[in-house]
Design a protein around this motif. Structure first.
Motif, mmCIF file in Angstrom:
data_model
loop_
_atom_site.group_PDB
_atom_site.id
_atom_site.type_symbol
_atom_site.label_atom_id
_atom_site.label_comp_id
_atom_site.label_asym_id
_atom_site.label_seq_id
_atom_site.Cartn_x
_atom_site.Cartn_y
_atom_site.Cartn_z
ATOM 1 N N LEU A 45 0.842 -1.201 0.000
ATOM 2 C CA LEU A 45 0.000 0.000 0.000
ATOM 3 C C LEU A 45 0.874 1.247 0.000
ATOM 4 C CD1 LEU A 45 -2.647 1.506 0.128
ATOM 5 C CD2 LEU A 45 -2.690 1.140 2.621
ATOM 6 N N ARG A 46 1.927 1.242 0.777
ATOM 7 C CA ARG A 46 2.836 2.387 0.804
ATOM 8 C C ARG A 46 3.386 2.663 -0.588
ATOM 9 N NH1 ARG A 46 5.920 5.345 4.291
ATOM 10 N NH2 ARG A 46 7.893 6.108 3.460
ATOM 11 N N ASP A 47 3.815 1.606 -1.285
ATOM 12 C CA ASP A 47 4.350 1.773 -2.640
ATOM 13 C C ASP A 47 3.283 2.297 -3.589
ATOM 14 O OD1 ASP A 47 6.784 0.860 -1.752
ATOM 15 O OD2 ASP A 47 6.528 -1.183 -2.527
ATOM 16 N N THR A 48 2.053 1.800 -3.429
ATOM 17 C CA THR A 48 0.946 2.260 -4.274
ATOM 18 C C THR A 48 0.683 3.743 -4.082
ATOM 19 O OG1 THR A 48 -0.138 0.091 -4.296
ATOM 20 C CG2 THR A 48 -1.527 2.004 -4.737
ATOM 21 N N ARG A 78 3.173 10.429 -7.243
ATOM 22 C CA ARG A 78 4.171 10.869 -8.231
ATOM 23 C C ARG A 78 3.574 10.966 -9.633
ATOM 24 N NH1 ARG A 78 7.810 7.284 -5.188
ATOM 25 N NH2 ARG A 78 9.325 8.566 -4.056
ATOM 26 N N ASP A 79 2.753 10.005 -10.005
ATOM 27 C CA ASP A 79 2.265 10.000 -11.389
ATOM 28 C C ASP A 79 0.958 10.777 -11.564
ATOM 29 O OD1 ASP A 79 0.075 8.314 -10.685
ATOM 30 O OD2 ASP A 79 1.128 6.490 -11.295
ATOM 31 N N TRP A 106 8.428 17.010 2.498
ATOM 32 C CA TRP A 106 8.249 15.691 1.874
ATOM 33 C C TRP A 106 7.437 15.810 0.575
ATOM 34 C CZ3 TRP A 106 3.455 13.099 1.385
ATOM 35 C CH2 TRP A 106 3.527 11.772 0.961
ATOM 36 N N LEU A 107 6.368 16.603 0.631
ATOM 37 C CA LEU A 107 5.524 16.770 -0.553
ATOM 38 C C LEU A 107 6.293 17.477 -1.669
ATOM 39 C CD1 LEU A 107 2.546 15.995 -1.096
ATOM 40 C CD2 LEU A 107 1.959 18.388 -0.692
ATOM 41 N N LYS A 108 7.131 18.420 -1.290
ATOM 42 C CA LYS A 108 7.943 19.126 -2.284
ATOM 43 C C LYS A 108 8.847 18.161 -3.036
ATOM 44 C CE LYS A 108 11.269 22.914 -2.799
ATOM 45 N NZ LYS A 108 12.009 24.016 -2.122
ATOM 46 N N SER A 109 9.340 17.142 -2.345
ATOM 47 C CA SER A 109 10.218 16.166 -3.004
ATOM 48 C C SER A 109 9.463 15.333 -4.037
ATOM 49 C CB SER A 109 10.866 15.247 -1.959
ATOM 50 O OG SER A 109 9.917 14.358 -1.401
ATOM 51 N N LEU A 110 8.147 15.210 -3.873
ATOM 52 C CA LEU A 110 7.328 14.453 -4.831
ATOM 53 C C LEU A 110 6.760 15.344 -5.927
ATOM 54 C CD1 LEU A 110 5.248 12.252 -2.328
ATOM 55 C CD2 LEU A 110 7.291 11.577 -3.600
ATOM 56 N N THR A 111 6.494 16.603 -5.601
ATOM 57 C CA THR A 111 5.905 17.586 -6.515
ATOM 58 C C THR A 111 4.692 17.038 -7.257
ATOM 59 O OG1 THR A 111 8.199 18.297 -6.892
ATOM 60 C CG2 THR A 111 6.491 19.418 -8.157
ATOM 61 N N PRO A 112 3.620 16.687 -6.538
ATOM 62 C CA PRO A 112 2.408 16.216 -7.223
ATOM 63 C C PRO A 112 1.871 17.270 -8.193
ATOM 64 C CG PRO A 112 2.289 15.811 -4.858
ATOM 65 C CD PRO A 112 3.459 16.710 -5.080
ATOM 66 N N HIS A 113 1.225 16.815 -9.244
ATOM 67 C CA HIS A 113 0.725 17.738 -10.264
ATOM 68 C C HIS A 113 -0.481 18.539 -9.768
ATOM 69 C CE1 HIS A 113 0.114 19.305 -14.311
ATOM 70 N NE2 HIS A 113 -1.176 19.036 -14.181
ATOM 71 N N ALA A 134 -0.717 21.836 -18.165
ATOM 72 C CA ALA A 134 0.611 21.239 -18.326
ATOM 73 C C ALA A 134 1.519 21.502 -17.125
ATOM 74 C CB ALA A 134 1.268 21.763 -19.601
ATOM 75 N N ILE A 135 1.128 22.435 -16.246
ATOM 76 C CA ILE A 135 1.949 22.760 -15.075
ATOM 77 C C ILE A 135 1.139 22.480 -13.810
ATOM 78 C CG2 ILE A 135 3.311 24.476 -16.329
ATOM 79 C CD1 ILE A 135 1.631 26.658 -15.025
ATOM 80 N N PRO A 136 1.794 22.360 -12.640
ATOM 81 C CA PRO A 136 1.078 22.002 -11.408
ATOM 82 C C PRO A 136 -0.085 22.936 -11.088
ATOM 83 C CG PRO A 136 3.439 21.797 -11.070
ATOM 84 C CD PRO A 136 3.259 22.439 -12.417
ATOM 85 N N ILE A 137 -1.080 22.356 -10.408
ATOM 86 C CA ILE A 137 -2.286 23.079 -10.012
ATOM 87 C C ILE A 137 -2.427 22.987 -8.494
ATOM 88 C CG2 ILE A 137 -4.793 23.196 -10.209
ATOM 89 C CD1 ILE A 137 -4.469 21.761 -12.951
#
Length: 278
Positions: free
Chosen positions: A5-8, A14-15, A101-108, A163-166
């Motif tokens: 679940l953690r990996d999911t 990320r995606d 932590w969230l900055k390291s992932l940069t969700p869209h 095309a850029i983060p929201i």
């Protein structure tokens, strides 16, 4: 939580298939840089901060919007706006571990119902869209403002660049201008238009179809936050996602089953590998 679940969850963040939804608990380790006092983020701490450290009448302590409505009626809406700007715009706070932590992932796409600027600070190095919720403002049918961050400053915008983060701040922020959803009257107006489809930009309505959500730092025992969340995640996948609640109440369990959220009985700071705040 299982390793699978953690990996999911990490892969989905990320995606972009999983959208982080941030509540007050993500700021649990944030402190005033000068005094060390905790940032007022949840309902009770906001009420105490707004009332000079003292509790208000029991019926007003139920929820911050109710207390803010009382202050607005007595001293004007600007009093509440100035208070929130003083707290979140004029005070220097330490960085929260979850935001780093969230900055390291940069969700869209990120939804943040807090009114602080840490999420915006995390994306300051890259162009992004900013959506800010508004209420009780004439001259528009919509309940949001759009901005584009060009890497230096925010510019008003009419459209979202997918095309850029929201970054979606439905309850407001002091940057680039102090606008907040705070009082009962604000929430009634915003939620009414949210249910009618006027509080979310069309591009986001399209983007959110089939997404799953990871609720971080949220409790679901207050009707106002539950109503906002349920409409914000409309058109989600099934199941709709997950929520971290270490010790959920029966009411929270029932609501999560209703909306399709799986409860993870764990702490978000344990999930991100940070020290749990005292």
């Amino acid at each position: 939580m299982t390793p699978q679940l953690r990996d999911t969850l990490l892969a989905g963040l990320r995606d972009g298939s999983i959208v982080p939804y941030l509540g007050p608990g993500v700021l649990a380790d944030v402190r005033n840089a000068a005094t060390g006092a905790a940032i007022p983020a949840d309902s009770d701490s906001l009420i105490y901060a707004m009332n000079d450290g003292k509790p208000m009448a029991p019926k007003l302590m139920y929820e911050f919007p109710r207390a803010a409505m009382n202050v607005e009626l007595k001293r004007g809406r600007s009093t509440v706006t100035k208070f929130l700007t003083r707290v979140y715009g004029d005070t220097q706070w330490t960085r929260g571990a979850l935001h780093d932590w969230l900055k390291s992932l940069t969700p869209h796409y990120v939804i943040d119902i807090n009114r602080d600027t840490q999420l915006q600070d995390s994306y300051a190095d890259i162009p992004h869209n900013l959506i800010v919720g508004i209420a009780r403002i004439g001259g528009t049918d919509f309940r949001y403002k759009l901005y584009f961050w060009n890497g230096v400053s925010y510019q008003k915008s009419e459209v979202i660049n997918p095309a850029i983060p929201i970054l979606f701040k439905p309850m407001g922020t002091p940057k680039p201008e102090p606008v907040y959803i705070a009082s009962d009257a604000d929430y009634v107006d915003f939620i009414t238009e949210l249910m009618g489809g006027f509080s979310i930009p069309p591009a986001v309505k399209e983007l959110r179809k089939g997404k799953q959500y990871l609720l971080l730092g949220m409790r679901l025992n207050r009707d106002t936050e539950r109503m906002v969340m349920a409409d914000m995640i409309h058109a989600a996948a099934q199941p709709a996602g997950w929520i971290f609640i270490a010790e959920p109440t029966d009411k929270e369990r029932r609501f999560c089953r209703k909306v399709g959220l799986e409860i993870i009985p764990s702490d978000i700071f344990e999930f991100i590998g940070a020290a749990i705040p005292a």
